[in-house]
Write a protein that holds these residues in place. Structure first.
Motif, short mmCIF file in Angstrom:
data_model
loop_
_atom_site.label_atom_id
_atom_site.label_comp_id
_atom_site.label_asym_id
_atom_site.label_seq_id
_atom_site.Cartn_x
_atom_site.Cartn_y
_atom_site.Cartn_z
N ASP A 84 0.86 -1.19 0.00
CA ASP A 84 0.00 0.00 0.00
C ASP A 84 0.89 1.23 0.00
O ASP A 84 1.59 1.52 0.97
N ASN A 86 0.12 4.37 0.00
CA ASN A 86 -0.38 5.56 0.69
C ASN A 86 0.10 5.56 2.13
O ASN A 86 -0.30 4.72 2.93
N PRO A 87 0.97 6.52 2.50
CA PRO A 87 1.52 6.53 3.87
C PRO A 87 0.50 6.93 4.92
O PRO A 87 0.65 6.56 6.10
N GLU A 88 -0.53 7.67 4.54
CA GLU A 88 -1.55 8.10 5.49
C GLU A 88 -2.94 7.86 4.88
O GLU A 88 -3.65 8.80 4.51
N PRO A 89 -3.33 6.60 4.77
CA PRO A 89 -4.62 6.30 4.11
C PRO A 89 -5.78 6.87 4.90
O PRO A 89 -5.79 6.82 6.13
N PRO A 90 -6.77 7.43 4.20
CA PRO A 90 -7.92 8.02 4.88
C PRO A 90 -8.83 6.95 5.46
O PRO A 90 -8.81 5.80 5.03
N SER A 91 -9.64 7.35 6.43
CA SER A 91 -10.63 6.46 7.01
C SER A 91 -11.94 7.23 7.10
O SER A 91 -12.15 8.01 8.03
N GLN A 115 -9.03 9.30 -5.96
CA GLN A 115 -9.04 9.27 -4.51
C GLN A 115 -10.39 8.81 -3.97
O GLN A 115 -10.47 8.06 -2.99
N ASP A 119 -11.07 5.77 -1.50
CA ASP A 119 -11.76 6.00 -0.23
C ASP A 119 -12.84 4.95 0.02
O ASP A 119 -12.98 4.44 1.13
N ARG A 122 -11.37 1.54 0.84
CA ARG A 122 -10.85 1.51 2.21
C ARG A 122 -11.97 1.50 3.25
O ARG A 122 -11.84 0.90 4.32
N SER A 135 -4.79 1.67 -3.10
CA SER A 135 -3.57 2.41 -3.43
C SER A 135 -3.41 2.54 -4.95
O SER A 135 -3.06 3.61 -5.46
N GLU A 138 -5.79 5.24 -6.09
CA GLU A 138 -5.41 6.58 -5.63
C GLU A 138 -4.23 7.15 -6.43
O GLU A 138 -4.16 8.37 -6.64
#
Length: 297
Positions: A84, A86-91, A115, A119, A122, A135, A138
């Motif tokens: 993955d 994305n170092p800071e995946p959204p929630s 994105q 989202d 995730r 990822s 995104e």
């Protein structure tokens, strides 16, 4: 059954989708984007929420996690996090996903972004997982900029999904789709639901026997990809009516048309990847691949 009766039944199914949702249109001086966001905020404020992970799916996820941990397996799989980017995946919260869903219904492709796709993937994944599929979505524009610009427009939106109210596009299909296509979509929507409920039952049986096997593997392979999204929708809708099935059928036809458009914009795509159980539920593969190929010739 007369053709007019068939088409009328599908049309009624579309008209029943989110009845009353933004039907008054934008107010004077309000653009489409502002209007869609306002309607979405009103829906969320009313307390309505998209069901992200049905209770049955959550119980199976938790059962698999317990099974793995009881056997000393590190869970969630760290390999997923490694893949993955994305170092800071959204929630996203349920309210945020609901707002995004309403906006997409009202604006269609204009509201779809890489994105946004990530989202959603995730939001329905098992707790704590890394998500390589999200990822990939995104970072589509960064990874394949030349091809991506044909699909994801510089000023926002997805070109392979019609702009505007999705319900209007679905209504158009009820009028223009061949009866054979409506029948095929109706059949595959039914087999897809059977696939989802059957997979749940098979995994539950393996958990009950305390011996995970092929069903659990199929579950895990698709859980964070498109298969997982279909699973959430089918399992979450416990009272599936003929109207629901008709709506699902039209959405499948729209998906197939989007794939046709995508092939025209990005030729030589790896359509064979649709055949992976991690990507699509098994019943959808021949429906999308075979008809897709015939429609672009």
């Amino acid at each position: 059954m007369p053709e007019e009766t068939v088409r009328d039944a599908f049309s009624k199914a579309v008209r029943g989708l989110s009845a009353g949702l933004g039907e008054e249109g934008p107010e004077e001086g309000e653009n489409e984007e502002e209007w869609a966001e306002r309607v979405a905020d009103e829906v969320v404020a009313s307390g309505q929420r998209v069901r992200l992970i049905p209770a049955r799916v959550r119980r199976i996820d938790e059962g698999i996690a317990r099974y793995m941990r009881d056997r000393g397996v590190v869970w969630p799989p760290p390999e997923l996090a490694d893949l993955d980017a994305n170092p800071e995946p959204p929630s996203l919260s349920g309210g945020e996903v609901t707002a995004a869903a309403v906006t997409t219904v009202l604006r269609g492709g204009a509201a779809v972004t890489p994105q946004g796709i990530g989202d959603v993937l995730r939001a329905v994944q098992p707790a704590g997982w890394g998500n390589p599929g999200a990822s990939l979505a995104e970072y589509t524009v960064d990874d394949v900029p030349d091809a991506a610009q044909e699909v994801f427009l510089p000023d926002g939106g997805m070109s392979t999904v019609p702009d505007g109210d999705v319900r209007g596009a679905l209504l158009s299909l009820t009028e223009t789709a061949a009866l054979e296509d409506l029948r095929d979509a109706w059949e595959v929507s039914g087999t897809t639901r059977e696939w989802a409920l059957g997979l749940c039952a098979r995994v539950e049986a393996e958990l009950e026997a305390d011996e995970l096997g092929d069903a659990a593997l199929a579950w895990l392979m698709g859980r964070a990809f498109v298969s997982g999204l279909v699973l959430m929708a089918q399992v979450g809708d416990r009272h599936w009516s003929p109207t629901d099935r008709a709506s699902d059928s039209l959405i499948l036809l729209m998906m197939r048309r989007s794939l046709r458009d995508l092939d025209g914009k990005v030729p030589d795509s790896q359509w064979e990847l649709l055949g992976s159980p991690a990507v699509l539920p098994a019943p959808l593969i021949p429906f999308l691949q075979q008809r897709h190929a015939s429609e672009i010739q």
